[in-house]
Design a protein around this motif. Structure first.
Motif, PDB file in Angstrom:
ATOM      1  N   LEU A 447       1.440  -1.373   0.056  1.00 66.08           N
ATOM      2  CA  LEU A 447      -0.066  -0.202   0.194  1.00 66.08           C
ATOM      3  C   LEU A 447       0.791   1.084   0.042  1.00 66.08           C
ATOM      4  CD1 LEU A 447      -3.123   1.208   2.680  1.00 66.08           C
ATOM      5  CD2 LEU A 447      -0.794   2.495   2.637  1.00 66.08           C
ATOM      6  N   GLY A 448       0.500   2.273  -0.967  1.00 66.97           N
ATOM      7  CA  GLY A 448       1.553   3.582  -1.441  1.00 66.97           C
ATOM      8  C   GLY A 448       0.880   4.625   0.325  1.00 66.97           C
ATOM      9  N   PHE A 449       1.460   4.528   1.439  1.00 64.79           N
ATOM     10  CA  PHE A 449       1.137   5.379   2.721  1.00 64.79           C
ATOM     11  C   PHE A 449       1.032   6.782   1.639  1.00 64.79           C
ATOM     12  CE2 PHE A 449       2.012   7.859   6.343  1.00 64.79           C
ATOM     13  CZ  PHE A 449       1.655   7.757   6.241  1.00 64.79           C
ATOM     14  N   GLU A 450       1.943   7.304   0.903  1.00 67.71           N
ATOM     15  CA  GLU A 450       0.976   8.749   0.256  1.00 67.71           C
ATOM     16  C   GLU A 450      -0.335   8.736  -0.353  1.00 67.71           C
ATOM     17  OE1 GLU A 450       5.265   9.213   2.136  1.00 67.71           O
ATOM     18  OE2 GLU A 450       4.133   7.784   0.604  1.00 67.71           O
ATOM     19  N   ARG A 451      -0.411   7.951  -0.953  1.00 68.25           N
ATOM     20  CA  ARG A 451      -1.831   7.455  -1.824  1.00 68.25           C
ATOM     21  C   ARG A 451      -2.890   7.196  -1.086  1.00 68.25           C
ATOM     22  NH1 ARG A 451      -1.097   4.424  -7.561  1.00 68.25           N
ATOM     23  NH2 ARG A 451       0.887   5.589  -8.292  1.00 68.25           N
ATOM     24  N   TYR A 452      -2.921   7.203   0.343  1.00 67.09           N
ATOM     25  CA  TYR A 452      -3.739   6.311   1.373  1.00 67.09           C
ATOM     26  C   TYR A 452      -4.278   7.728   2.132  1.00 67.09           C
ATOM     27  CZ  TYR A 452      -5.843   5.743   5.660  1.00 67.09           C
ATOM     28  OH  TYR A 452      -6.570   5.702   6.493  1.00 67.09           O
ATOM     29  N   LEU A 453      -2.875   8.932   2.645  1.00 66.70           N
ATOM     30  CA  LEU A 453      -3.166   9.852   2.519  1.00 66.70           C
ATOM     31  C   LEU A 453      -3.990  10.985   2.177  1.00 66.70           C
ATOM     32  CD1 LEU A 453      -0.181  11.124   4.412  1.00 66.70           C
ATOM     33  CD2 LEU A 453      -1.950  10.419   5.655  1.00 66.70           C
ATOM     34  N   GLN A 454      -3.797  10.836   0.673  1.00 69.39           N
ATOM     35  CA  GLN A 454      -4.275  11.512  -0.372  1.00 69.39           C
ATOM     36  C   GLN A 454      -5.881  11.317  -0.552  1.00 69.39           C
ATOM     37  OE1 GLN A 454      -1.364  10.504  -3.989  1.00 69.39           O
ATOM     38  NE2 GLN A 454      -2.593  12.816  -4.795  1.00 69.39           N
ATOM     39  N   CYS A 455      -5.839   9.934  -0.307  1.00 68.54           N
ATOM     40  CA  CYS A 455      -7.432   8.764  -0.713  1.00 68.54           C
ATOM     41  C   CYS A 455      -7.947   9.900   0.525  1.00 68.54           C
ATOM     42  CB  CYS A 455      -7.265   7.522  -0.476  1.00 68.54           C
ATOM     43  SG  CYS A 455      -9.156   6.986  -0.655  1.00 68.54           S
ATOM     44  N   ILE A 456      -7.696   9.863   1.764  1.00 66.85           N
ATOM     45  CA  ILE A 456      -9.081   9.946   2.938  1.00 66.85           C
ATOM     46  C   ILE A 456      -9.068  11.453   2.810  1.00 66.85           C
ATOM     47  CG2 ILE A 456      -8.107   8.042   4.400  1.00 66.85           C
ATOM     48  CD1 ILE A 456      -6.487   9.168   6.356  1.00 66.85           C
ATOM     49  N   LEU A 457      -8.509  12.371   2.656  1.00 64.44           N
ATOM     50  CA  LEU A 457      -7.946  14.021   2.861  1.00 64.44           C
ATOM     51  C   LEU A 457      -8.412  14.092   1.573  1.00 64.44           C
ATOM     52  CD1 LEU A 457      -4.364  14.272   4.898  1.00 64.44           C
ATOM     53  CD2 LEU A 457      -7.244  14.224   5.564  1.00 64.44           C
ATOM     54  N   GLY A 458      -8.506  14.429   0.492  1.00 64.81           N
ATOM     55  CA  GLY A 458      -8.975  14.426  -1.175  1.00 64.81           C
ATOM     56  C   GLY A 458      -7.748  14.862  -1.723  1.00 64.81           C
ATOM     57  N   VAL A 459      -6.214  15.108  -1.378  1.00 70.59           N
ATOM     58  CA  VAL A 459      -5.365  16.160  -2.147  1.00 70.59           C
ATOM     59  C   VAL A 459      -4.940  15.560  -3.258  1.00 70.59           C
ATOM     60  CG1 VAL A 459      -3.109  16.772  -2.079  1.00 70.59           C
ATOM     61  CG2 VAL A 459      -4.100  16.359   0.894  1.00 70.59           C
ATOM     62  N   ASP A 460      -5.253  16.278  -3.563  1.00 64.86           N
ATOM     63  CA  ASP A 460      -4.860  15.900  -5.239  1.00 64.86           C
ATOM     64  C   ASP A 460      -3.118  15.462  -5.156  1.00 64.86           C
ATOM     65  OD1 ASP A 460      -5.868  15.640  -8.016  1.00 64.86           O
ATOM     66  OD2 ASP A 460      -4.809  17.257  -8.287  1.00 64.86           O
ATOM     67  N   ASN A 461      -2.189  16.538  -5.145  1.00 66.44           N
ATOM     68  CA  ASN A 461      -1.030  16.416  -5.258  1.00 66.44           C
ATOM     69  C   ASN A 461      -0.405  15.611  -3.951  1.00 66.44           C
ATOM     70  OD1 ASN A 461       1.455  16.779  -5.837  1.00 66.44           O
ATOM     71  ND2 ASN A 461       1.473  18.230  -7.365  1.00 66.44           N
ATOM     72  N   ILE A 462       0.458  14.468  -5.064  1.00 64.97           N
ATOM     73  CA  ILE A 462       1.147  13.530  -3.790  1.00 64.97           C
ATOM     74  C   ILE A 462       2.079  14.240  -2.891  1.00 64.97           C
ATOM     75  CG2 ILE A 462       3.101  12.672  -5.448  1.00 64.97           C
ATOM     76  CD1 ILE A 462       2.390   9.680  -3.824  1.00 64.97           C
ATOM     77  N   LYS A 463       3.336  15.175  -3.632  1.00 67.37           N
ATOM     78  CA  LYS A 463       3.754  16.341  -2.891  1.00 67.37           C
ATOM     79  C   LYS A 463       3.031  16.952  -2.011  1.00 67.37           C
ATOM     80  CE  LYS A 463       6.306  16.485  -7.293  1.00 67.37           C
ATOM     81  NZ  LYS A 463       5.028  15.744  -7.959  1.00 67.37           N
ATOM     82  N   ASP A 464       2.162  16.915  -1.603  1.00 64.46           N
ATOM     83  CA  ASP A 464       1.657  18.007  -0.739  1.00 64.46           C
ATOM     84  C   ASP A 464       1.213  17.235   0.864  1.00 64.46           C
ATOM     85  OD1 ASP A 464       2.006  19.910  -2.318  1.00 64.46           O
ATOM     86  OD2 ASP A 464      -0.133  20.099  -2.749  1.00 64.46           O
ATOM     87  N   VAL A 465       1.674  15.817   0.385  1.00 61.57           N
ATOM     88  CA  VAL A 465       1.272  14.893   1.774  1.00 61.57           C
ATOM     89  C   VAL A 465       2.439  14.129   2.246  1.00 61.57           C
ATOM     90  CG1 VAL A 465      -1.077  14.008   0.845  1.00 61.57           C
ATOM     91  CG2 VAL A 465       0.802  12.950   0.382  1.00 61.57           C
ATOM     92  N   ILE A 466       3.724  14.815   2.043  1.00 57.72           N
ATOM     93  CA  ILE A 466       5.374  14.034   2.200  1.00 57.72           C
ATOM     94  C   ILE A 466       5.544  15.255   2.993  1.00 57.72           C
ATOM     95  CG2 ILE A 466       6.073  13.938   0.298  1.00 57.72           C
ATOM     96  CD1 ILE A 466       7.619  11.642   1.217  1.00 57.72           C
ATOM     97  N   PRO A 467       6.392  15.291   4.571  1.00 58.66           N
ATOM     98  CA  PRO A 467       6.865  15.688   4.413  1.00 58.66           C
ATOM     99  C   PRO A 467       7.920  16.971   3.427  1.00 58.66           C
ATOM    100  CG  PRO A 467       6.872  14.202   6.768  1.00 58.66           C
ATOM    101  CD  PRO A 467       6.369  13.760   4.930  1.00 58.66           C
ATOM    102  N   PHE A 468       9.157  16.407   2.744  1.00 57.08           N
ATOM    103  CA  PHE A 468       9.968  16.802   1.737  1.00 57.08           C
ATOM    104  C   PHE A 468       9.790  16.125   0.478  1.00 57.08           C
ATOM    105  CE2 PHE A 468      11.544  17.117   6.331  1.00 57.08           C
ATOM    106  CZ  PHE A 468      11.648  18.497   6.682  1.00 57.08           C
ATOM    107  N   PRO A 469       9.249  16.132   0.000  1.00 58.74           N
ATOM    108  CA  PRO A 469       9.071  15.696  -1.587  1.00 58.74           C
ATOM    109  C   PRO A 469      10.735  15.692  -2.364  1.00 58.74           C
ATOM    110  CG  PRO A 469       8.185  17.486  -1.513  1.00 58.74           C
ATOM    111  CD  PRO A 469       8.297  17.580   0.030  1.00 58.74           C
TER     112      PRO A 469
END
Length: 477
Positions: A447-469
């Motif tokens: 499971l991609g953890f950042e994609r999971y965060l995108q899924c539950i928060l609705g964030v479009d860009n994966i760079k916005d759910v990781i501390p240092f992309p």
């Protein structure tokens, strides 16, 4: 002599009395200056009302009046800040938006309904100044995710990203908790490895540097790379443990700067022994998703609400639908039929045997009610050599499964592993010792953890759910 003795005793008694008085005064002063150090989140509970407390953090706003100054302090422990009230004589020109402060005073109930408590300051110390003119975040402006993404070293100071980091921390704990509660053993798989589990060839090569090594000299006995997956190492452990998992960084050298790609991201991977059914894998995937999401929603109420109200309005309904409905299961063949019957025009082909692209995955999710959906039994040629052969005809498939989710597409990918030695030998002569000695039917998923965060928060860009992309041509901090 008697009088002299009495005089000496009197002087000694008087001296002792003075010493005792000095001690008591000093002790009272010590007690008075000893303050209870609280995080902002602890102070806001109101449990320490009336106590002498110390709070440290960063100033989020400052307002001066004739007799008083008011400012809010936040230390990252809570979305809400603590209001501090102080006399005008305590104002300091260095006390500005963004400055770091240490405040000591009495915690009191607030007369205002919007805040339960406030800190009546007795001492304010500016630990680190901040010029609000030069500071890239402005006190009364709401900054977009696109803007703060340009400031990776400072974006943790914003409400949106500090909320994201608290959610990310809680989601991490929730996933570990799920696996621990269900008997999984955590395995620390290596970051430096010689294998390419995904077979895509998108690897970062690890080479030594320094005067002790030549240009073509290998540090290890074989070429080494940053891991793309911990799966093969988990398979090693599945020969001794019936349930194992790992949760750590993985790396892909994809030359892409899109909103979907990162060069470094975190993966949750699990392996289950003694299973010959994809249902065993899908049950763990679905249960883990629900368990982690329910915990995040329960423990990060204000942080999640910030995203669902201001960043992705309306996404809360999508999340609740995902939790309230069971995840449907369709086969790859059924998925292709759904796509071919659709009136939507796709960019990529939808013939049987073609890989499902993001546009296809999103359409399938919408077709199934905009809830997560499992797609199983992919064509044999689409999946890696270790996926278990279904040995079906005329359409040759493997026991593989993907979990597709709203807004993202693929979130999890897994399969039963091929444990039958004769079939593996036909595909690959390596990888055999794991199957030769006490092999059992087993399967796993990632499971991609950042994609999971995108899924539950609705964030479009994966760079916005990781501390240092990290991505192609990005600057490294």
């Amino acid at each position: 002599m008697f009088q002299a003795a009495v005089q000496t005793f009197s002087v000694s008694a008087a001296a002792a009395s003075v010493y005792r008085g000095v001690f008591l005064v000093g002790f009272r002063r010590y007690c008075k200056k000893t303050s209870t150090k609280l995080r902002v989140s602890e102070a806001l509970t109101g449990a320490e009302v009336g106590a002498d407390v110390k709070v440290q953090g960063w100033v989020r706003s400052v307002r001066s009046q004739k007799n008083n100054i008011f400012f809010h302090v936040n230390d990252g422990s809570s979305l809400k800040s603590l209001q501090v009230v102080a006399g005008a004589e305590m104002n300091d020109p260095l006390l500005t938006f963004g400055s770091a402060v240490e405040v000591t005073g009495i915690l009191k109930k607030s007369p205002h309904q919007k805040q339960p408590v406030e800190l009546e300051a007795e001492q304010i110390r500016v630990v680190g100044g901040c010029n609000p003119v030069d500071f890239p975040f402005k006190i009364k402006e709401r900054h977009s995710l696109e803007y703060i993404r340009q400031l990776p070293h400072l974006r943790c100071r914003t409400n949106a990203f500090s909320s994201l980091l608290r959610i990310r921390s809680e989601a991490t704990a929730a996933i570990h908790s799920y696996f621990k509660d269900h008997g999984f053993v955590q395995i620390h798989t290596p970051i430096i490895t010689s294998n390419d589990c995904e077979g895509a060839g998108e690897l970062f090569k690890v080479e030594p540097s320094g005067p002790d090594f030549g240009d073509d000299e290998e540090f290890f006995s074989v070429p080494a790379f940053l891991t793309v997956s911990g799966q093969l190492h988990l398979e090693v452990m599945s020969g001794a443990f019936s349930r194992v998992y790992t949760f750590g960084p993985t790396f892909r050298a994809e030359n892409s700067q899109s909103r979907r790609h990162l060069a470094e991201f975190f993966m949750v991977e699990a392996e289950i022994s003694f299973t010959e059914s994809l249902k065993d894998l899908t049950k763990v995937m679905e249960d883990m998703f629900r368990s982690a999401t329910e915990r995040v929603l329960a423990r990060c109420v204000e942080d999640v609400d910030l995203f669902h109200r201001h960043v992705t309005p309306g996404h809360r309904d999508t999340v609740e639908a995902m939790l309230n409905k069971s995840f449907p299961v369709i086969t790859y063949t059924e998925a292709i039929d759904i796509l071919n019957r659709s009136s939507e025009k796709f960019t990529f082909p939808t013939d049987w045997g073609c890989d499902l692209m993001t546009e296809h995955e999103k359409h399938l999710v919408k077709h199934c009610g905009n809830v997560p959906v499992f797609v199983t039994d992919y064509p044999y040629d689409l999946k890696p050599f270790y996926a278990r052969d279904n040995q079906d005809q005329p359409r040759h498939t493997t026991a593989a499964v993907d979990l597709l989710v709203p807004g993202i597409g693929e979130l999890c990918g897994g399969s039963l592993r091929e444990e039958r030695l004769d079939l593996l030998m036909a595909r690959l002569k390596q990888y055999l010792d794991l199957r030769r000695f006490g092999a059992v039917p087993h399967g796993g998923f990632g499971l991609g953890f950042e994609r999971y965060l995108q899924c539950i928060l609705g964030v479009d860009n994966i760079k916005d759910v990781i501390p240092f992309p990290r991505f192609s041509h990005s600057c490294l901090l």
